[in-house]
Design a protein around this motif. Structure first.
Motif, PDB file in Angstrom:
ATOM      1  N   ARG C  17      -3.238 155.158  48.456  1.00  0.00           N
ATOM      2  CA  ARG C  17      -3.211 154.360  47.249  1.00  0.00           C
ATOM      3  C   ARG C  17      -4.633 154.199  46.674  1.00  0.00           C
ATOM      4  N   LEU C  18      -5.589 153.993  47.581  1.00  0.00           N
ATOM      5  CA  LEU C  18      -6.964 153.711  47.160  1.00  0.00           C
ATOM      6  C   LEU C  18      -7.677 154.959  46.627  1.00  0.00           C
ATOM      7  N   THR C  19      -7.308 156.122  47.149  1.00  0.00           N
ATOM      8  CA  THR C  19      -8.077 157.332  46.820  1.00  0.00           C
ATOM      9  C   THR C  19      -7.320 158.278  45.887  1.00  0.00           C
ATOM     10  N   GLU C  20      -6.076 157.944  45.560  1.00  0.00           N
ATOM     11  CA  GLU C  20      -5.241 158.839  44.754  1.00  0.00           C
ATOM     12  C   GLU C  20      -5.897 159.173  43.416  1.00  0.00           C
ATOM     13  N   GLY C  21      -5.974 160.465  43.137  1.00  0.00           N
ATOM     14  CA  GLY C  21      -6.509 160.906  41.849  1.00  0.00           C
ATOM     15  C   GLY C  21      -8.011 160.735  41.702  1.00  0.00           C
ATOM     16  N   ARG C  22      -8.696 160.324  42.772  1.00  0.00           N
ATOM     17  CA  ARG C  22     -10.145 160.115  42.696  1.00  0.00           C
ATOM     18  C   ARG C  22     -10.869 161.368  43.178  1.00  0.00           C
ATOM     19  N   SER C  23     -11.782 161.885  42.373  1.00  0.00           N
ATOM     20  CA  SER C  23     -12.579 163.028  42.841  1.00  0.00           C
ATOM     21  C   SER C  23     -14.066 162.663  42.804  1.00  0.00           C
ATOM     22  N   ASP C  24     -14.331 161.337  42.717  1.00  0.00           N
ATOM     23  CA  ASP C  24     -15.717 160.868  42.726  1.00  0.00           C
ATOM     24  C   ASP C  24     -16.128 160.324  44.089  1.00  0.00           C
ATOM     25  N   LEU C  25     -15.193 160.308  45.025  1.00  0.00           N
ATOM     26  CA  LEU C  25     -15.473 159.784  46.362  1.00  0.00           C
ATOM     27  C   LEU C  25     -15.898 160.933  47.275  1.00  0.00           C
ATOM     28  N   ARG C  70     -24.250 145.022  47.135  1.00  0.00           N
ATOM     29  CA  ARG C  70     -25.298 145.621  47.967  1.00  0.00           C
ATOM     30  C   ARG C  70     -25.235 147.133  48.022  1.00  0.00           C
ATOM     31  N   TRP C  71     -24.022 147.710  47.970  1.00  0.00           N
ATOM     32  CA  TRP C  71     -23.854 149.160  48.069  1.00  0.00           C
ATOM     33  C   TRP C  71     -23.048 149.674  46.884  1.00  0.00           C
ATOM     34  N   PRO C  72     -23.297 150.916  46.467  1.00  0.00           N
ATOM     35  CA  PRO C  72     -22.544 151.499  45.348  1.00  0.00           C
ATOM     36  C   PRO C  72     -21.166 151.981  45.806  1.00  0.00           C
ATOM     37  N   LEU C  73     -20.246 151.028  45.945  1.00  0.00           N
ATOM     38  CA  LEU C  73     -18.908 151.382  46.425  1.00  0.00           C
ATOM     39  C   LEU C  73     -18.004 151.755  45.257  1.00  0.00           C
ATOM     40  N   ALA C  74     -17.308 152.850  45.412  1.00  0.00           N
ATOM     41  CA  ALA C  74     -16.377 153.292  44.370  1.00  0.00           C
ATOM     42  C   ALA C  74     -15.006 152.656  44.584  1.00  0.00           C
ATOM     43  N   ALA C  75     -14.750 152.207  45.797  1.00  0.00           N
ATOM     44  CA  ALA C  75     -13.477 151.548  46.113  1.00  0.00           C
ATOM     45  C   ALA C  75     -13.635 150.792  47.414  1.00  0.00           C
ATOM     46  N   SER C  76     -12.894 149.699  47.542  1.00  0.00           N
ATOM     47  CA  SER C  76     -12.923 148.954  48.803  1.00  0.00           C
ATOM     48  C   SER C  76     -11.641 148.156  48.953  1.00  0.00           C
ATOM     49  N   VAL C  94     -10.322 147.512  56.996  1.00  0.00           N
ATOM     50  CA  VAL C  94     -11.365 147.547  55.978  1.00  0.00           C
ATOM     51  C   VAL C  94     -11.515 148.992  55.539  1.00  0.00           C
ATOM     52  N   ILE C  95     -11.508 149.240  54.249  1.00  0.00           N
ATOM     53  CA  ILE C  95     -11.768 150.590  53.734  1.00  0.00           C
ATOM     54  C   ILE C  95     -12.909 150.510  52.727  1.00  0.00           C
ATOM     55  N   THR C  96     -13.859 151.425  52.860  1.00  0.00           N
ATOM     56  CA  THR C  96     -14.956 151.519  51.895  1.00  0.00           C
ATOM     57  C   THR C  96     -15.086 152.976  51.478  1.00  0.00           C
ATOM     58  N   ALA C  97     -15.314 153.197  50.194  1.00  0.00           N
ATOM     59  CA  ALA C  97     -15.477 154.566  49.698  1.00  0.00           C
ATOM     60  C   ALA C  97     -16.675 154.607  48.782  1.00  0.00           C
ATOM     61  N   ALA C 108     -18.896 149.079  55.403  1.00  0.00           N
ATOM     62  CA  ALA C 108     -17.769 148.754  56.288  1.00  0.00           C
ATOM     63  C   ALA C 108     -18.233 147.868  57.444  1.00  0.00           C
ATOM     64  N   GLU C 109     -19.396 148.201  58.001  1.00  0.00           N
ATOM     65  CA  GLU C 109     -19.933 147.378  59.101  1.00  0.00           C
ATOM     66  C   GLU C 109     -20.278 145.980  58.614  1.00  0.00           C
ATOM     67  N   PHE C 110     -20.881 145.922  57.438  1.00  0.00           N
ATOM     68  CA  PHE C 110     -21.226 144.636  56.830  1.00  0.00           C
ATOM     69  C   PHE C 110     -19.967 143.786  56.620  1.00  0.00           C
ATOM     70  N   LEU C 111     -18.935 144.380  56.037  1.00  0.00           N
ATOM     71  CA  LEU C 111     -17.699 143.636  55.780  1.00  0.00           C
ATOM     72  C   LEU C 111     -17.129 143.067  57.073  1.00  0.00           C
ATOM     73  N   MET C 112     -17.092 143.878  58.121  1.00  0.00           N
ATOM     74  CA  MET C 112     -16.561 143.392  59.396  1.00  0.00           C
ATOM     75  C   MET C 112     -17.436 142.289  59.973  1.00  0.00           C
ATOM     76  N   ASP C 113     -18.751 142.466  59.913  1.00  0.00           N
ATOM     77  CA  ASP C 113     -19.657 141.458  60.471  1.00  0.00           C
ATOM     78  C   ASP C 113     -19.507 140.122  59.734  1.00  0.00           C
ATOM     79  N   TYR C 114     -19.413 140.173  58.412  1.00  0.00           N
ATOM     80  CA  TYR C 114     -19.315 138.951  57.631  1.00  0.00           C
ATOM     81  C   TYR C 114     -17.961 138.280  57.769  1.00  0.00           C
TER      82      TYR C 114
END
Lengths: 155, 85, 155, 85
Positions: C17-25, C70-76, C94-97, C108-114
Motif C-alpha cells: 500500500r505504501l510503495t504502490e506506484g512509487r518509483s522515487d523510493l 530530520r530525514w528526507p522520508l518519501a513515506a513512513s 515501522v516502515i520508512t522509505a 526507522a531506528e529513531f522511530l523505534m527508539d522514540y
C-alpha cells in the motif's frame, strides 16, 4: 540463506517463511532496495543488472556468515535480483531477525554496506537511446569500511 | 598453464569477449602483469585496460589485489568496481 | 501515517500500500517487533498491552513528524497494536522509505527508539498464574537520548 | 476547578480506579503537589504513589515533569515509565 534470481521476490512471503512458527524473534528488520526513476539528467527508463554467477553466491554467503558471526541473528536472508529491471522494481532484499532490535538493525545495515562493495553486480542504466554503467560511489566504500574497525559488535 | 579469463560490465563490452581460455605466459606472475600482457593483445584490450588501476580482479571467485599471484589459478575475472545492492 | 489497533497487521500488504506506484523510493526499511516467548524464568504465556487512547495517537504522530523533519522520508508508517498478544505475535511495525538507505535505516531506528520511551503503552506479561508489568529498561532511555545531541541528521 | 484524572498500568491496578473527575484543591499547584494530595486519600492511593519519583505524568496528553503546573488542565494522567514497542 541467500538467493540470486531473475524473478521478483515477495517481501511478505519471504518474511512469513523466515519467521513462521518462531517465537524467539523479538525484532525483524527488512531492507528493500528498489530501482529509482530519477529525474532530469538522471532519469532512467530501465536498468540491467549483470552479475558473476558462482562468485555472486559465494560472496553473499560469505557476507551473511560474517554478519552472523558478529551479531546474534536468529534468522537472516539475502535475495538479489539480476537481469532487466524497471523503475519501481525490487533489486535486493535483506532480512535480519534477532532477540533485540539493535542487533537486527546493525546487521541489516552491515549486510547492505558489504554487499554494495563486495557482491559482483554491475548496473547498466538506459535512458532513451543512451546507456551507461553506474559508477561505484566513494560513500559506499566508506560505509563498508566503518565496520572494519569495529570487529565484533556489541550485543 | 591454461586459465579461464572472464570479463564483466564495461570491461566485457570493451574487450568484446565474455570469457576465453588462454595459456599463461611464463613472464606473467601477478594480476598486474596479466593486465599489462592483455593490453598488448590488440586495441580492444588496450582500451579496456587503459585505466587498469580502476579495474578489480578475482582469482577463483575471490576478490584479490593487483599484486596477487596468478600461479595455480583456474579462473581469473576482471571487472569495474561493483555497483549492486 | 500512524495507526493504533487491536488487530494484527500484514507487513506485505502495508508495504504494498505504501510503495504502490512509487518509483522515487530507493530504500525501504521495515522494523517489526514481536512477542518473544522467552525461556526459563522469563518464559511467558501471553501478554497484554495497555495504552492511553488519544495520547497514544498524538505521540505517534509527533514522533513520526519529528522523523520526517530530520530525514528526507518519501513515506513512513507506524502501526502499534494493543490488547492481548501471544508469543510470536506482532506488536509494532515501522516502515520508512527514502531515496537512500542511510536515511531510511536511521529514521526507522529513531522511530523505534522514540516510540519506546514516549508512546504510552504498558506491557503486562502472564506466565502461568503469575502476571507482572514489564519494567522500562535504562538502555531504552539511552537509545532515545543519543538522537537528542544530533539534531538534524546527515542526508 | 474540576479535572479528569486517569491512571494506567500498575498505578491503575493499585488505585483501583481507571478514571475519575475531582475538584482540584487550592493548595495543589504542580503535579508533585497533586501526587502528595492523592497519597492522603486512602491506603490504595498511598500505595500507588509511594514511589512517586518513578511515576510519569501527562497533562492534556502531553508528557510533563513533576514540577509542571496543573492550572488549566482538563485531563491529568499518571502511569509508570512506558514499555511499548
Amino acid at each position: 540463506m541467500i538467493r540470486v534470481q531473475e524473478n521478483d521476490f515477495d517481501i511478505g512471503a519471504e518474511l512469513a517463511r523466515l519467521t513462521e512458527g518462531r517465537s524467539d524473534l523479538g525484532a525483524i528488520v527488512t531492507f528493500t532496495g528498489t530501482v529509482r526513476q530519477g529525474a532530469g539528467d538522471d532519469k532512467i527508463d530501465e536498468m540491467t543488472l549483470e552479475h558473476y554467477p558462482g562468485m555472486t553466491e559465494g560472496e553473499l554467503e560469505r557476507v551473511e556468515a560474517e554478519a552472523r558471526s558478529r551479531w546474534p541473528l536468529a534468522a537472516s536472508l539475502i535475495v538479489h535480483r539480476f537481469g532487466r529491471l524497471e523503475p519501481g522494481d525490487n533489486i535486493v532484499l535483506v532480512i535480519t531477525a534477532s532477540a533485540h532490535r539493535k542487533a537486527a538493525f546493525e546487521a541489516a545495515e552491515f549486510l547492505m554496506d558489504y554487499l554494495k562493495t563486495n557482491a559482483p553486480f554491475w548496473k547498466r542504466e538506459v535512458s532513451g537511446d543512451k546507456a551507461r554503467w553506474v559508477e561505484a560511489r566513494a560513500s559506499d566504500d566508506a560505509n563498508a569500511k566503518r565496520w572494519d574497525a569495529r570487529g565484533k559488535a556489541a550485543e | 598453464m591454461s586459465v579461464k579469463l572472464l570479463y564483466f560490465a564495461w570491461v566485457r563490452e570493451q574487450t568484446g569477449i565474455r570469457e576465453e581460455t588462454i595459456e599463461l605466459p611464463q613472464e606473467v606472475a601477478t594480476i598486474s602483469d596479466l593486465m599489462t600482457w592483455l593490453k598488448e593483445r590488440g586495441p580492444e584490450f588496450a582500451a579496456a585496460f587503459a585505466e587498469s588501476h580502476v579495474i578489480r580482479a578475482a582469482v577463483d571467485q575471490t576478490h584479490v589485489n593487483h599484486d596477487a599471484r596468478v600461479a595455480g589459478a583456474t579462473e581469473i575475472a576482471f571487472f569495474p568496481p561493483v555497483t549492486g545492492g
